[in-house]
Design a protein around this motif. Structure first.
Motif, short mmCIF file in Angstrom:
data_model
loop_
_atom_site.label_atom_id
_atom_site.label_comp_id
_atom_site.label_asym_id
_atom_site.label_seq_id
_atom_site.Cartn_x
_atom_site.Cartn_y
_atom_site.Cartn_z
N MET A 204 -75.13 -26.97 46.17
CA MET A 204 -76.46 -26.46 46.53
C MET A 204 -77.04 -27.14 47.78
O MET A 204 -78.22 -26.99 48.08
N HIS A 205 -76.21 -27.87 48.51
CA HIS A 205 -76.67 -28.56 49.71
C HIS A 205 -77.32 -27.60 50.71
O HIS A 205 -76.76 -26.56 51.05
N ASP B 83 -84.04 -30.05 45.51
CA ASP B 83 -83.60 -31.05 44.54
C ASP B 83 -82.15 -30.85 44.11
O ASP B 83 -81.82 -30.89 42.93
N CYS B 84 -81.26 -30.64 45.11
CA CYS B 84 -79.84 -30.53 44.77
C CYS B 84 -79.35 -31.89 44.29
O CYS B 84 -79.73 -32.94 44.81
N GLY B 85 -78.51 -31.86 43.26
CA GLY B 85 -77.97 -33.10 42.72
C GLY B 85 -78.91 -33.82 41.77
O GLY B 85 -78.64 -34.95 41.37
N ARG B 86 -79.99 -33.14 41.36
CA ARG B 86 -80.94 -33.74 40.42
C ARG B 86 -81.31 -32.71 39.35
O ARG B 86 -81.41 -31.51 39.64
N PHE B 87 -81.49 -33.19 38.12
CA PHE B 87 -81.93 -32.30 37.06
C PHE B 87 -83.32 -31.75 37.37
O PHE B 87 -84.13 -32.40 38.04
N ARG B 88 -83.60 -30.57 36.84
CA ARG B 88 -84.87 -29.90 37.14
C ARG B 88 -86.06 -30.67 36.54
O ARG B 88 -85.94 -31.34 35.51
N GLN B 89 -87.19 -30.50 37.21
CA GLN B 89 -88.43 -31.16 36.79
C GLN B 89 -89.48 -30.16 36.31
O GLN B 89 -90.63 -30.53 36.10
N ALA B 90 -89.08 -28.91 36.17
CA ALA B 90 -90.03 -27.87 35.75
C ALA B 90 -89.38 -26.98 34.70
O ALA B 90 -88.14 -26.94 34.57
N GLU C 64 -76.40 -17.07 52.58
CA GLU C 64 -75.16 -16.63 51.94
C GLU C 64 -73.95 -17.33 52.55
O GLU C 64 -73.00 -17.69 51.84
N ILE C 65 -73.98 -17.52 53.86
CA ILE C 65 -72.89 -18.23 54.54
C ILE C 65 -72.84 -19.69 54.08
O ILE C 65 -71.77 -20.24 53.82
N GLN C 66 -74.03 -20.29 53.93
CA GLN C 66 -74.10 -21.68 53.45
C GLN C 66 -73.57 -21.78 52.03
O GLN C 66 -72.88 -22.74 51.67
N GLU C 67 -73.88 -20.79 51.19
CA GLU C 67 -73.38 -20.79 49.81
C GLU C 67 -71.86 -20.81 49.78
O GLU C 67 -71.25 -21.52 48.96
N VAL C 68 -71.24 -20.04 50.66
CA VAL C 68 -69.77 -19.98 50.72
C VAL C 68 -69.20 -21.33 51.13
O VAL C 68 -68.27 -21.85 50.50
N ARG C 69 -69.74 -21.91 52.18
CA ARG C 69 -69.23 -23.21 52.65
C ARG C 69 -69.39 -24.27 51.57
O ARG C 69 -68.49 -25.08 51.33
N ASN C 70 -70.55 -24.28 50.92
CA ASN C 70 -70.80 -25.26 49.86
C ASN C 70 -69.81 -25.09 48.70
O ASN C 70 -69.27 -26.07 48.18
N ALA C 71 -69.61 -23.84 48.29
CA ALA C 71 -68.73 -23.59 47.14
C ALA C 71 -67.31 -24.04 47.45
O ALA C 71 -66.64 -24.65 46.60
N PHE C 72 -66.83 -23.76 48.66
CA PHE C 72 -65.48 -24.16 49.01
C PHE C 72 -65.35 -25.69 48.99
O PHE C 72 -64.38 -26.24 48.46
N THR C 73 -66.36 -26.38 49.54
CA THR C 73 -66.36 -27.84 49.53
C THR C 73 -66.32 -28.38 48.11
O THR C 73 -65.58 -29.31 47.78
N ALA C 74 -67.12 -27.76 47.22
CA ALA C 74 -67.19 -28.22 45.83
C ALA C 74 -65.85 -28.00 45.11
O ALA C 74 -65.35 -28.91 44.43
N TYR C 75 -65.27 -26.81 45.25
CA TYR C 75 -64.00 -26.54 44.56
C TYR C 75 -62.87 -27.43 45.10
O TYR C 75 -61.99 -27.84 44.34
N GLU C 76 -62.90 -27.72 46.40
CA GLU C 76 -61.87 -28.58 46.96
C GLU C 76 -62.00 -30.02 46.46
O GLU C 76 -61.02 -30.75 46.36
N ALA C 77 -63.23 -30.44 46.14
CA ALA C 77 -63.47 -31.80 45.64
C ALA C 77 -63.18 -31.93 44.15
O ALA C 77 -63.12 -33.04 43.61
N MET C 78 -62.97 -30.81 43.47
CA MET C 78 -62.85 -30.78 42.01
C MET C 78 -61.81 -31.75 41.43
O MET C 78 -62.07 -32.37 40.39
N PRO C 79 -60.64 -31.92 42.03
CA PRO C 79 -59.63 -32.80 41.42
C PRO C 79 -60.09 -34.25 41.25
O PRO C 79 -59.50 -35.00 40.47
N HIS C 80 -61.13 -34.66 41.97
CA HIS C 80 -61.57 -36.05 41.93
C HIS C 80 -62.62 -36.30 40.85
O HIS C 80 -63.07 -37.44 40.68
#
Length: 343
Positions: free
Chosen positions: A113-114, A119-126, A80-96
């Motif tokens: 999803m880091h 398979d973060c950053g890849r479309f699903r295979q199943a 859950e802590i990792q999810e928060v850090r990831n989400a903040f990083t993603a939203y901060e990168a959004m303008p680019h």
């Protein structure tokens, strides 16, 4: 030009909500540049992240999310802590990012999803089915079709001449229908809708619409299901537009008001004072008619609240602020502040 056109029926409800939201955005934009401080933006971003993750069963509170982002120790599940850090990083990168770019979409998923899935950053295979409890509510398209479907959707997104509000909601629904990733589709859909909206109106980059969705989570899923059954996004578009309107109304209420009424009252407050001058106390609806405004949240944020805070008007029944019989009247200070000519 994309040949794909997502099915949608324009309803009177959709058109009315677009008009309402456009008015709200105009009112919010008028004060946001000068009053939306970095602290307020960060606070809204934290609310967005906490709510979007809570929809996906993350249990961290706003206080805990704030602590995580401040680098403090928090008692919570590592995931859950990792999810928060990831989400903040993603939203901060959004303008680019560009909304129609597949590479940017995959990069956003990789950030979001880091460390959470392989398979973060890849479309699903199943194949994947979406369940609510024991019930299968949606069977997503097979993995062999995902890349093609997403390319069609992104091409449509880049070429569509529909209203940006509609485009953002339709994309959100179509994205959830395709369910292109093994995990993180809900938070990605909400993130990408925010990206689309923020490039149309920058003030929407920090609008915590996810908090409204979190409060109406059952209705959110019901709207997705209704759209599935109808084979078009219309019910979901109506739901999301209403959620955006509610989020904007809340943002208007929370905007700092300290600078809105100075020695020279704003045009909006001046109109309110003129409406009360020479007559008896009036109810909110009566005042709205007098100043020619149809949207109650906008009226409260830009007319009523600033005048109350400045002591220019007062309630006839201050002990029961939400009383249906509540009326408002000028104070002595308000009478002295009435402009010599209409604002």
């Amino acid at each position: 030009m994309s040949r794909y056109q997502p099915p949608l029926t324009l309803t009177t409800k959709i058109l009315a909500l677009i008009a309402e939201i456009s008015e709200q955005i105009g009112q919010l934009s008028a004060v946001s540049d000068s009053q939306q401080t970095p602290q307020l933006r960060r606070s809204n971003r934290i609310r967005t992240i906490q709510a979007s993750l809570a929809i996906e069963n993350n249990t961290l509170s706003i206080k805990q999310v704030t602590a995580v982002l401040a680098g403090q120790r928090v008692l919570g599940l590592p995931r859950e802590i990792q999810e928060v850090r990831n989400a903040f990083t993603a939203y901060e990168a959004m303008p680019h990012w560009k909304p129609g770019s597949r590479a940017d979409l995959l990069r956003a998923h990789e950030l979001l999803m880091h460390g959470l899935i392989d398979d973060c950053g890849r479309f699903r295979q199943a194949g994947v089915g979406i369940y609510r409890g024991e019930q299968l509510v949606h069977m997503a398209p097979p993995p062999s079709r995902v890349a093609h479907l997403m390319d069609d959707l992104l091409a449509w997104l880049g070429a569509s001449d529909w209203h940006p509000l509609i485009i953002s909601c339709v994309f959100h629904y179509e994205f959830e229908f395709i369910h292109p990733f093994a995990d993180g589709n809900g938070r990605m859909g909400r993130l990408w809708q925010t990206l689309i909206l923020s490039q149309w109106r920058p003030v929407l980059a920090y609008l915590p619409v996810e908090a409204v969705i979190r409060e109406q989570q059952d209705a959110y899923y019901a709207a997705l299901s209704a759209a599935d059954q109808l084979a078009e996004s219309t019910p979901f578009v109506e739901f999301m537009l209403k959620a955006l309107s509610l989020a904007l109304a809340e943002a208007a209420r929370s905007e700092p008001q300290t600078d809105q009424v100075t020695d020279q009252v704003t045009d909006q407050v001046a109109r309110l004072l003129l409406a009360l001058n020479g007559g008896g106390p009036l109810k909110v609806n009566e005042l709205m008619v007098e100043v020619g405004l149809a949207h109650k949240a906008t009226f409260r944020a830009n007319y009523l609240k600033p005048a109350l805070v400045a002591g220019l008007i007062e309630m006839t029944d201050p002990d029961s602020p939400k009383s249906p019989a509540q009326r408002y009247r000028l104070t002595a200070h308000g009478k002295a502040s009435i402009p010599s000519r209409p604002a």
